[in-house]
Design a protein around this motif. Sequence first.
Motif, PDB file in Angstrom:
ATOM      1  N   THR A  58       0.807  -1.224   0.000  1.00 38.11           N
ATOM      2  CA  THR A  58       0.000   0.000   0.000  1.00 38.11           C
ATOM      3  C   THR A  58       0.839   1.273   0.000  1.00 38.11           C
ATOM      4  OG1 THR A  58      -0.146  -0.077   2.415  1.00 38.11           O
ATOM      5  CG2 THR A  58      -1.952  -1.085   1.165  1.00 38.11           C
ATOM      6  N   SER A  59       2.127   1.168   0.286  1.00 38.14           N
ATOM      7  CA  SER A  59       2.986   2.354   0.300  1.00 38.14           C
ATOM      8  C   SER A  59       4.424   1.946   0.014  1.00 38.14           C
ATOM      9  CB  SER A  59       2.913   3.072   1.652  1.00 38.14           C
ATOM     10  OG  SER A  59       3.821   4.174   1.686  1.00 38.14           O
ATOM     11  N   THR A  60       5.150   2.867  -0.653  1.00 33.66           N
ATOM     12  CA  THR A  60       6.563   2.613  -0.939  1.00 33.66           C
ATOM     13  C   THR A  60       7.406   3.847  -0.627  1.00 33.66           C
ATOM     14  OG1 THR A  60       6.140   3.210  -3.262  1.00 33.66           O
ATOM     15  CG2 THR A  60       6.139   0.860  -2.705  1.00 33.66           C
ATOM     16  N   VAL A  61       6.955   4.647   0.338  1.00 37.29           N
ATOM     17  CA  VAL A  61       7.692   5.852   0.733  1.00 37.29           C
ATOM     18  C   VAL A  61       8.835   5.452   1.656  1.00 37.29           C
ATOM     19  CG1 VAL A  61       7.567   8.085   1.879  1.00 37.29           C
ATOM     20  CG2 VAL A  61       5.627   7.279   0.532  1.00 37.29           C
ATOM     21  N   THR A  64       9.009  -0.474   1.944  1.00 37.97           N
ATOM     22  CA  THR A  64       7.864  -1.194   1.403  1.00 37.97           C
ATOM     23  C   THR A  64       6.911  -1.551   2.532  1.00 37.97           C
ATOM     24  OG1 THR A  64       9.136  -2.056  -0.448  1.00 37.97           O
ATOM     25  CG2 THR A  64       7.150  -3.275   0.170  1.00 37.97           C
ATOM     26  N   THR A  65       5.641  -1.163   2.360  1.00 35.53           N
ATOM     27  CA  THR A  65       4.607  -1.380   3.374  1.00 35.53           C
ATOM     28  C   THR A  65       3.531  -2.296   2.824  1.00 35.53           C
ATOM     29  OG1 THR A  65       4.963   0.811   4.347  1.00 35.53           O
ATOM     30  CG2 THR A  65       2.853  -0.242   4.801  1.00 35.53           C
ATOM     31  N   LYS A  72      -0.834  -3.151   9.427  1.00 37.13           N
ATOM     32  CA  LYS A  72       0.177  -2.922   8.403  1.00 37.13           C
ATOM     33  C   LYS A  72       1.562  -3.229   8.962  1.00 37.13           C
ATOM     34  CE  LYS A  72       0.863   2.052   9.246  1.00 37.13           C
ATOM     35  NZ  LYS A  72       0.832   3.394   8.610  1.00 37.13           N
ATOM     36  N   PHE A  74       5.676  -2.251   7.846  1.00 37.84           N
ATOM     37  CA  PHE A  74       6.509  -1.502   6.908  1.00 37.84           C
ATOM     38  C   PHE A  74       7.982  -1.818   7.106  1.00 37.84           C
ATOM     39  CE2 PHE A  74       5.332   1.200  10.487  1.00 37.84           C
ATOM     40  CZ  PHE A  74       6.547   1.733  10.919  1.00 37.84           C
ATOM     41  N   ALA A 260       8.920   1.730  -5.348  1.00 34.21           N
ATOM     42  CA  ALA A 260       7.696   1.905  -6.140  1.00 34.21           C
ATOM     43  C   ALA A 260       7.741   1.079  -7.416  1.00 34.21           C
ATOM     44  CB  ALA A 260       7.472   3.376  -6.456  1.00 34.21           C
TER      45      ALA A 260
END
Length: 275
Positions: A58-61, A64-65, A72, A74, A260
């Motif tokens: 759900t996120s790659t800020v 990796t999450t 969740k 991360f 990402a």
Amino acid sequence: MVYQTTLNSEVSYTGVGLHSGVDVHMTLQPAPANTGIVFVRSDLPGMPRIEAKAANVTSTVRATTIEANGIKLFTIEHLMSAFYAMGIDNCLVLIDAEEPPVADGSSKVFAELMAKAGIKVLDALRREIVIDRLYRVDDGDKFILAVPYDGFRVSFTSINPHPLIGIQYGNYEITPESYLSEVAPARTIAYEAEIDALREMGLGLGGTLENVIVYNDDGWMNELRYPDELVRHKILDIVGDLRLTGFIRGHIIAVKSGHALNTTMAKLLAEEFKG
């Protein structure tokens, strides 16, 4: 034919999360065939689970999450990278926080833990993703592609405008032996001028010179393990992100790729080879 594996015994590790700065206890447990890698929040009621698979990203800020079932996890990429390189198909990861421990900023500790636990071969075939044509994901001047290859190889070109780093290239056949000696010890990297901004975002709160290699405009603030440690860590990350789609028989070639693009490729391959 390749058979699925799990750990032969349980192993644990306690440390601090890289971004959260929170103390975390993690235990890796053997699991039956076709379980996959599953994170279990041992600190929450009912011990909810989340599968480490591409669809759950759900996120790659800056990491990796994955997220599912109201929880969740991360910064899973270093642990997942070790699972890939050590050939572990099935494992329960009991964890009492939202982030695995950072250890020394590499995946060396995790790979060594798995080697210490030993690997058990299970009576079930592994389903490999055999790359049969070119798959490519682009984002401007960045890209990642997968091409047919009898094995698993990762090639990465890093282009950094900072004169201390510049262009770095790495190319490794990923086996347990090559990974442990050439890739696993490579640590995560930060630019000193960005650290305050990251911490204002709630990131890097557990980062120290013991688990992150840091550079500034004068040079490196700690001693490097390899002259090209940055690109080796980029390869470590790719291996971890692609483990979210399974085991791949192919050659991964990337330029300036990050979490990402890596996870977009993982999702693409998961969709192409589902069923």
